[in-house]
Design an enzyme around this catalytic site. Structure first.
Site, PDB file in Angstrom:
ATOM      1  N   HIS A   1     -91.568  43.313  43.881  1.00 39.14           N
ATOM      2  CA  HIS A   1     -91.499  41.850  43.821  1.00 39.14           C
ATOM      3  C   HIS A   1     -92.836  41.210  44.197  1.00 39.14           C
ATOM      4  O   HIS A   1     -93.605  41.760  44.966  1.00 39.14           O
ATOM      5  CB  HIS A   1     -90.471  41.318  44.812  1.00 39.14           C
TER       6      HIS A   1
ATOM      7  N   HIS B   1     -91.117  50.656  51.213  1.00 39.80           N
ATOM      8  CA  HIS B   1     -92.107  50.701  50.126  1.00 39.80           C
ATOM      9  C   HIS B   1     -93.503  50.244  50.571  1.00 39.80           C
ATOM     10  O   HIS B   1     -93.707  49.061  50.865  1.00 39.80           O
ATOM     11  CB  HIS B   1     -91.663  49.789  48.976  1.00 39.80           C
TER      12      HIS B   1
ATOM     13  N   SER C   1     -88.344  37.574  52.676  1.00 39.95           N
ATOM     14  CA  SER C   1     -87.662  38.765  53.216  1.00 39.95           C
ATOM     15  C   SER C   1     -88.310  39.227  54.509  1.00 39.95           C
ATOM     16  O   SER C   1     -87.642  39.521  55.498  1.00 39.95           O
ATOM     17  CB  SER C   1     -87.742  39.912  52.207  1.00 39.95           C
TER      18      SER C   1
ATOM     19  N   SER D   1     -92.998  54.403  45.097  1.00 38.31           N
ATOM     20  CA  SER D   1     -93.234  52.972  45.304  1.00 38.31           C
ATOM     21  C   SER D   1     -94.529  52.631  46.042  1.00 38.31           C
ATOM     22  O   SER D   1     -94.903  51.469  46.118  1.00 38.31           O
ATOM     23  CB  SER D   1     -92.048  52.355  46.047  1.00 38.31           C
TER      24      SER D   1
ATOM     25  N   ASN E   1     -80.767  41.978  55.053  1.00 34.19           N
ATOM     26  CA  ASN E   1     -80.406  41.702  53.654  1.00 34.19           C
ATOM     27  C   ASN E   1     -79.548  40.450  53.522  1.00 34.19           C
ATOM     28  O   ASN E   1     -79.720  39.666  52.604  1.00 34.19           O
ATOM     29  CB  ASN E   1     -79.658  42.899  53.062  1.00 34.19           C
TER      30      ASN E   1
ATOM     31  N   ASP F   1     -85.469  50.525  55.021  1.00 36.30           N
ATOM     32  CA  ASP F   1     -85.123  49.975  53.712  1.00 36.30           C
ATOM     33  C   ASP F   1     -84.346  51.053  52.960  1.00 36.30           C
ATOM     34  O   ASP F   1     -84.932  51.976  52.426  1.00 36.30           O
ATOM     35  CB  ASP F   1     -86.405  49.575  52.954  1.00 36.30           C
TER      36      ASP F   1
ATOM     37  N   GLN G   1     -87.552  39.963  58.499  1.00 37.07           N
ATOM     38  CA  GLN G   1     -87.776  41.260  59.158  1.00 37.07           C
ATOM     39  C   GLN G   1     -88.504  41.063  60.490  1.00 37.07           C
ATOM     40  O   GLN G   1     -88.128  41.645  61.511  1.00 37.07           O
ATOM     41  CB  GLN G   1     -88.606  42.193  58.266  1.00 37.07           C
TER      42      GLN G   1
ATOM     43  N   LYS H   1     -82.979  36.127  52.254  1.00 39.46           N
ATOM     44  CA  LYS H   1     -83.329  37.441  51.718  1.00 39.46           C
ATOM     45  C   LYS H   1     -82.536  37.692  50.428  1.00 39.46           C
ATOM     46  O   LYS H   1     -83.051  37.579  49.339  1.00 39.46           O
ATOM     47  CB  LYS H   1     -83.099  38.535  52.775  1.00 39.46           C
TER      48      LYS H   1
ATOM     49  N   HIS I   1     -80.964  50.794  44.683  1.00 41.06           N
ATOM     50  CA  HIS I   1     -81.830  51.475  45.653  1.00 41.06           C
ATOM     51  C   HIS I   1     -82.003  52.967  45.397  1.00 41.06           C
ATOM     52  O   HIS I   1     -83.093  53.502  45.524  1.00 41.06           O
ATOM     53  CB  HIS I   1     -81.341  51.240  47.081  1.00 41.06           C
TER      54      HIS I   1
ATOM     55  N   CYS J   1     -86.027  40.274  41.520  1.00 46.14           N
ATOM     56  CA  CYS J   1     -85.704  41.143  40.378  1.00 46.14           C
ATOM     57  C   CYS J   1     -85.859  40.398  39.058  1.00 46.14           C
ATOM     58  O   CYS J   1     -86.170  41.001  38.033  1.00 46.14           O
ATOM     59  CB  CYS J   1     -84.292  41.708  40.512  1.00 46.14           C
TER      60      CYS J   1
ATOM     61  N   SER K   1     -93.195  55.358  53.162  1.00 48.39           N
ATOM     62  CA  SER K   1     -92.551  54.596  52.100  1.00 48.39           C
ATOM     63  C   SER K   1     -91.084  55.017  52.045  1.00 48.39           C
ATOM     64  O   SER K   1     -90.719  56.070  52.569  1.00 48.39           O
ATOM     65  CB  SER K   1     -93.241  54.861  50.774  1.00 48.39           C
TER      66      SER K   1
ATOM     67  N   GLU L   1     -83.348  46.348  55.474  1.00 50.54           N
ATOM     68  CA  GLU L   1     -83.809  45.473  54.413  1.00 50.54           C
ATOM     69  C   GLU L   1     -82.811  45.267  53.269  1.00 50.54           C
ATOM     70  O   GLU L   1     -82.695  44.178  52.730  1.00 50.54           O
ATOM     71  CB  GLU L   1     -85.112  46.074  53.848  1.00 50.54           C
TER      72      GLU L   1
ATOM     73  N   ASP M   1     -84.872  37.402  47.265  1.00 53.02           N
ATOM     74  CA  ASP M   1     -85.510  38.663  46.894  1.00 53.02           C
ATOM     75  C   ASP M   1     -84.686  39.393  45.826  1.00 53.02           C
ATOM     76  O   ASP M   1     -85.175  39.691  44.723  1.00 53.02           O
ATOM     77  CB  ASP M   1     -85.663  39.457  48.203  1.00 53.02           C
ATOM     78  N   ASN M   2     -83.410  39.650  46.134  1.00 48.31           N
ATOM     79  CA  ASN M   2     -82.578  40.411  45.207  1.00 48.31           C
ATOM     80  C   ASN M   2     -82.468  39.678  43.866  1.00 48.31           C
ATOM     81  O   ASN M   2     -82.472  40.302  42.801  1.00 48.31           O
ATOM     82  CB  ASN M   2     -81.177  40.628  45.798  1.00 48.31           C
TER      83      ASN M   2
HETATM   84  P1  NAI Z   1     -74.286  43.592  45.280  1.00 47.56           P
HETATM   85  O1  NAI Z   1     -73.257  44.303  46.077  1.00 47.56           O
HETATM   86  O2  NAI Z   1     -74.478  42.127  45.403  1.00 47.56           O
HETATM   87  O3  NAI Z   1     -74.063  43.887  43.711  1.00 47.56           O
HETATM   88  C1  NAI Z   1     -73.690  45.105  43.163  1.00 47.56           C
HETATM   89  C2  NAI Z   1     -72.603  44.810  42.132  1.00 47.56           C
HETATM   90  O4  NAI Z   1     -72.303  46.002  41.399  1.00 47.56           O
HETATM   91  C3  NAI Z   1     -71.302  44.344  42.780  1.00 47.56           C
HETATM   92  O5  NAI Z   1     -70.933  43.074  42.265  1.00 47.56           O
HETATM   93  C4  NAI Z   1     -70.303  45.429  42.400  1.00 47.56           C
HETATM   94  O6  NAI Z   1     -68.998  44.907  42.155  1.00 47.56           O
HETATM   95  C5  NAI Z   1     -70.907  46.013  41.138  1.00 47.56           C
HETATM   96  N1  NAI Z   1     -70.494  47.382  40.848  1.00 47.56           N
HETATM   97  C6  NAI Z   1     -70.218  48.392  41.718  1.00 47.56           C
HETATM   98  N2  NAI Z   1     -69.872  49.513  41.049  1.00 47.56           N
HETATM   99  C7  NAI Z   1     -69.930  49.201  39.726  1.00 47.56           C
HETATM  100  C8  NAI Z   1     -69.685  49.940  38.541  1.00 47.56           C
HETATM  101  N3  NAI Z   1     -69.296  51.218  38.584  1.00 47.56           N
HETATM  102  N4  NAI Z   1     -69.850  49.315  37.346  1.00 47.56           N
HETATM  103  C9  NAI Z   1     -70.235  48.005  37.296  1.00 47.56           C
HETATM  104  N5  NAI Z   1     -70.466  47.265  38.390  1.00 47.56           N
HETATM  105  C10 NAI Z   1     -70.330  47.852  39.593  1.00 47.56           C
HETATM  106  O7  NAI Z   1     -75.667  44.345  45.595  1.00 47.56           O
HETATM  107  P2  NAI Z   1     -77.149  43.808  45.237  1.00 47.56           P
HETATM  108  O8  NAI Z   1     -77.673  43.067  46.384  1.00 47.56           O
HETATM  109  O9  NAI Z   1     -77.113  43.201  43.899  1.00 47.56           O
HETATM  110  O10 NAI Z   1     -77.934  45.199  45.202  1.00 47.56           O
HETATM  111  C11 NAI Z   1     -77.696  46.185  44.197  1.00 47.56           C
HETATM  112  C12 NAI Z   1     -78.594  47.389  44.477  1.00 47.56           C
HETATM  113  O11 NAI Z   1     -79.957  47.004  44.342  1.00 47.56           O
HETATM  114  C13 NAI Z   1     -78.483  47.944  45.884  1.00 47.56           C
HETATM  115  O12 NAI Z   1     -78.655  49.340  45.824  1.00 47.56           O
HETATM  116  C14 NAI Z   1     -79.642  47.307  46.611  1.00 47.56           C
HETATM  117  O13 NAI Z   1     -80.008  48.037  47.754  1.00 47.56           O
HETATM  118  C15 NAI Z   1     -80.690  47.323  45.535  1.00 47.56           C
HETATM  119  N6  NAI Z   1     -81.788  46.357  45.625  1.00 47.56           N
HETATM  120  C16 NAI Z   1     -82.911  46.666  44.909  1.00 47.56           C
HETATM  121  C17 NAI Z   1     -83.994  45.827  44.891  1.00 47.56           C
HETATM  122  C18 NAI Z   1     -85.201  46.198  44.127  1.00 47.56           C
HETATM  123  O14 NAI Z   1     -86.238  45.568  44.302  1.00 47.56           O
HETATM  124  N7  NAI Z   1     -85.165  47.185  43.263  1.00 47.56           N
HETATM  125  C19 NAI Z   1     -83.989  44.549  45.638  1.00 47.56           C
HETATM  126  C20 NAI Z   1     -82.737  44.282  46.321  1.00 47.56           C
HETATM  127  C21 NAI Z   1     -81.683  45.161  46.299  1.00 47.56           C
END
Ligand code: NAI
Length: 470
Positions: A392, A55, A400, A83, A219, A133, A404, A224, A339, A233, A78, A194, A228-229
């Site tokens: 963020h 991003h 984070s 983003s 990550n 990322d 990196q 991180k 993501h 968020c 990006s 990331e 960050d997560n």
């Molecule tokens: P995580 O693996 O810690 O959490 C995801 C959760 O979703 C898990 O607990 C899992 O059991 C649950 N899950 C999976 N399938 C499901 C379903 N069908 N119904 C309900 N729950 C379900 O992953 P994290 O770190 O929380 O990241 C989640 C997503 O967010 C990833 O795609 C990550 O890359 C992205 N992300 C986005 C950010 C942003 O700024 N927008 C920042 C950091 C991560």
């Protein structure tokens, strides 16, 4: 590709604004500033070409500034079509610190062009190092190598529109520059990844023995994903929803789908505004955590007809389906902070199932469904905090991105890494945290020698065993 093209960004007149915001973020990014101070002279990335697919925001501009100070020759794209902050992209181009191919509101074709353009130096060579990322740059290279071994994979037709675009791009590169991807892959010293979803892809490739170069999982540094997560968020989800809709959160019924690190931050955020929050989970541990925090743990079917706002945070696909959207109440808000955009079945809306769209403003669409009701979809199902707001805040991104920068130094300097996925050692994780304490006026207690001995740790850390979960 146009290898003579130096950069492609939206509007260079925004550079001055970008410079000012970069300057303002310095105080909030002590980890990066310290990294520059510590390694600026020795330049551990000197002579190395670094490609980034991440991003293109003000915070990322500060990461680029850091990598540049460490001596790298940088090209950037990006990792999402919505983003880019155009003033950040312009400022980086203006400073000459990197070549940038990114603007807010790319088409998917443009997005993959930008990715390949950033991966290809003017002499046709590729990078030594990648900052990824979500894994798109890594995926493009791996698919390219696969296609050079067996071009039938680019001759097939794919149902997935975006995957078709990737394959068409590779097909073109096979004609333009035969053997390019194999050459590029061979030269790469490693990638630092990331996010959760990108890391997941890397572990899958490692398991199948398909990884073509070493990888560092940034990550899962504690500084991180547990910052960050979670805390990122906690602030940027609300920012995205509010800039997009101006909706009042208090009293609304909000469903957070997925209660991992991101979901935990999202749920806390919405509750902080006075929303009534329900959580869906598949993992009993995370479901129990949500329940013990006082959230209703439900299935989507239980609440789909009554909730006001839906937020997907699972990293999974098809979590909100067309059938779910048909049941939602009028003008329910639907968004994703995971993501990729496939958590919500956007293909149902866009795929000729009788749904019609009215654009309200960029990244805000009102879809009318067969139910006769409408829903408001944010950022076309792509990450709402970066699509509808600016991602963020700098402070958490400094955590984070210091990881990196350290990962890039490790990949550059350690020649014994295998084609596996590594994490950074705990003493570096603790160091990243340490660098951010002073800005908050936080004072660390020092273990006495006797206490350290009693606990069986070094007085200066690491303080926890690797299995400790924080
Ligand atoms: P995580 O693996 O810690 O959490 C995801 C959760 O979703 C898990 O607990 C899992 O059991 C649950 N899950 C999976 N399938 C499901 C379903 N069908 N119904 C309900 N729950 C379900 O992953 P994290 O770190 O929380 O990241 C989640 C997503 O967010 C990833 O795609 C990550 O890359 C992205 N992300 C986005 C950010 C942003 O700024 N927008 C920042 C950091 C991560």
């Amino acid at each position: 590709l146009d290898l003579s093209l130096e950069n492609k960004v939206a509007d260079m007149s925004l550079a001055d604004f970008g410079h000012k915001e970069m300057q303002l973020s310095e105080r909030e990014m002590p980890g990066l500033m310290e990294t520059i101070a510590k390694y600026g002279e020795s330049k551990p990335l000197k002579g190395l070409k670094v490609m980034g697919s991440l991003h293109m925001t003000i915070q990322t501009a500060m990461l680029i500034k850091t990598l540049h100070a460490l001596g790298a020759d940088i090209r950037w794209a990006s990792c999402n079509i919505f983003s880019t902050q155009d003033h950040a992209a312009a400022a980086i181009v203006d400073s000459g610190m990197a070549k940038v191919f990114a603007w807010k509101g790319e088409t998917l074709e443009e997005y993959w062009w930008c990715t390949e353009q950033a991966l290809t130096w003017p002499d046709g060579s590729g990078p030594d190092l990648i900052v990824d990322d979500g894994g798109d740059a890594t995926m493009l290279i791996h698919k390219g190598v696969e296609a050079e071994k067996d071009d039938s994979i680019v001759k097939r037709a794919y149902d997935n529109k975006e995957f078709q675009i990737v394959m068409d791009r590779i097909a073109l590169s096979l004609q333009e520059n035969p053997g390019k991807w194999t050459r590029i892959a061979k030269n790469i010293k490693g990638v630092s990844e990331e996010t959760t979803t990108g890391v997941h892809r890397l572990y899958q490739m490692e398991k199948e023995n398909k990884l073509l170069f070493p990888a560092i999982n940034v990550n899962d540094s504690v500084t991180k994903s547990k910052f960050d997560n979670l805390y990122g968020c906690r602030e940027s989800l609300a920012d995205g929803i509010k800039r997009a809709t101006d909706i009042m959160m208090a009293g609304k019924s909000v469903v957070i789908l997925g209660y991992g690190d991101v979901g935990k931050g999202c749920a806390q955020s919405m509750r902080g505004f006075g929303a009534r929050v329900a959580v869906t989970e598949v993992d009993p541990i995370c479901a129990l955590q949500a329940a013990m925090e006082g959230y209703d743990v439900v299935t989507l079917d239980d609440v789909v007809e009554t909730a006001d706002i839906f937020v997907t945070a699972t990293g999974n696909f098809n979590v909100i389906t067309g059938a779910h959207m048909e049941k939602m109440k009028d003008e329910a808000i639907v968004c994703n902070i995971g993501h990729f955009d496939n958590e919500i079945d956007m293909a149902y809306l866009e795929g000729g199932n009788g749904c019609t769209v009215m654009n309200i403003k960029p990244q805000v669409d009102k879809w009318t469904l067969n139910s006769g009701r409408s829903i408001i979809v944010l950022a076309e199902g792509r990450l709402v905090n970066l699509g509808c707001a600016t991602g963020h805040p700098s402070f958490v991104m400094s955590n984070s991105f210091t990881n990196q920068a350290l990962a890039q130094i490790e990949l550059a300097s350690n020649d014994s890494l295998e084609n596996k996925v590594y994490t950074l050692p705990k003493h570096l994780d603790e160091e990243v945290a340490r660098l951010h304490l002073e800005r908050l006026g936080a004072k660390l207690t020092k273990l006495t020698e006797a206490q350290a001995e009693y606990l069986g740790v070094d007085q200066n850390g690491p303080f926890k065993a690797d299995h400790y979960r924080y």
